[in-house]
Design an enzyme around this catalytic site. Structure first.
Site, PDB file in Angstrom:
ATOM      1  N   CYS A 112      59.745  31.925 -12.313  1.00 15.26           N
ATOM      2  CA  CYS A 112      59.396  31.697 -13.709  1.00 15.26           C
ATOM      3  C   CYS A 112      57.881  31.881 -13.839  1.00 15.26           C
ATOM      4  CB  CYS A 112      59.809  30.286 -14.119  1.00 15.26           C
ATOM      5  SG  CYS A 112      59.226  29.791 -15.756  1.00 15.26           S
ATOM      6  N   CYS A 122      56.105  28.199 -14.684  1.00 12.65           N
ATOM      7  CA  CYS A 122      55.981  27.097 -13.713  1.00 12.65           C
ATOM      8  C   CYS A 122      56.125  27.540 -12.257  1.00 12.65           C
ATOM      9  CB  CYS A 122      57.012  26.017 -14.012  1.00 12.65           C
ATOM     10  SG  CYS A 122      58.718  26.519 -13.673  1.00 12.65           S
ATOM     11  N   CYS A 179      64.584  28.304 -17.793  1.00 17.12           N
ATOM     12  CA  CYS A 179      64.174  27.749 -16.508  1.00 17.12           C
ATOM     13  C   CYS A 179      64.478  26.252 -16.515  1.00 17.12           C
ATOM     14  CB  CYS A 179      62.682  27.992 -16.293  1.00 17.12           C
ATOM     15  SG  CYS A 179      62.001  27.173 -14.833  1.00 17.12           S
ATOM     16  N   CYS A 208      60.998  24.008 -16.291  1.00 18.24           N
ATOM     17  CA  CYS A 208      60.030  23.850 -17.383  1.00 18.24           C
ATOM     18  C   CYS A 208      60.619  24.125 -18.764  1.00 18.24           C
ATOM     19  CB  CYS A 208      58.813  24.738 -17.155  1.00 18.24           C
ATOM     20  SG  CYS A 208      59.115  26.505 -17.385  1.00 18.24           S
ATOM     21  N   CYS A 210      70.364  38.780 -18.777  1.00 15.53           N
ATOM     22  CA  CYS A 210      69.474  39.775 -19.385  1.00 15.53           C
ATOM     23  C   CYS A 210      68.125  39.078 -19.570  1.00 15.53           C
ATOM     24  CB  CYS A 210      70.077  40.215 -20.718  1.00 15.53           C
ATOM     25  SG  CYS A 210      69.198  41.544 -21.525  1.00 15.53           S
TER      26      CYS A 210
END
Length: 138
Positions: free
Chosen positions: A44, A47, A97, A100, A120
């Protein structure tokens, strides 16, 4: 990881902030990781938690899903949270995510996926970390 928008704006580029925090979508085909085929992990961008692995990345052939990195599964069971998304007059499943809450993209059914599932994902929401030990001999 819970931060106020002002802190996210300091940490992220404007494009990352638009996608990860405001649930935007990058222009199809514009992402830097779309054609990445290296071995490694995808984190991510907000984070840095691992959300996908390279062995789950594939090229979709489904119209409407082409133009963004495609993954058949998350890095592990807890990496991605799936939420109902009824925005823009559509009913979709949003992939965020788990660490976060950053918007990564959406989850769809896809016959061209190895397991019928298609994450996607916006390139700008990811950072790629190559695993050089897996690339030896290629």
């Amino acid at each position: 990881m819970i931060l106020e928008d002002i802190e996210w704006q300091k940490r992220l580029t404007p494009e990352q902030f638009q996608v990860l925090r405001l649930k935007g979508t990058e222009i199809p085909g514009s992402g830097a990781l779309l054609n990445n085929n290296e071995a490694g992990v995808y984190r991510c961008a907000a984070c840095h938690a691992v959300v996908f692995e390279s062995d789950a990345k594939y090229d979709t052939h489904t119209p409407g899903l082409i133009g963004w990195p495609s993954f058949s599964s998350a890095a592990n069971k807890g990496a991605i949270e799936i939420k109902q998304d009824n925005s823009a007059g559509m009913q979709r499943l949003e992939a965020v995510c788990s660490n976060c809450g950053g918007h990564l993209g959406h989850l769809f059914d896809d016959r061209s996926s190895p397991n019928g599932k298609h994450y996607c994902i916006n390139s700008v929401s990811l950072e790629f970390e190559p695993d050089h030990s897996l690339n030896k001999g290629k």
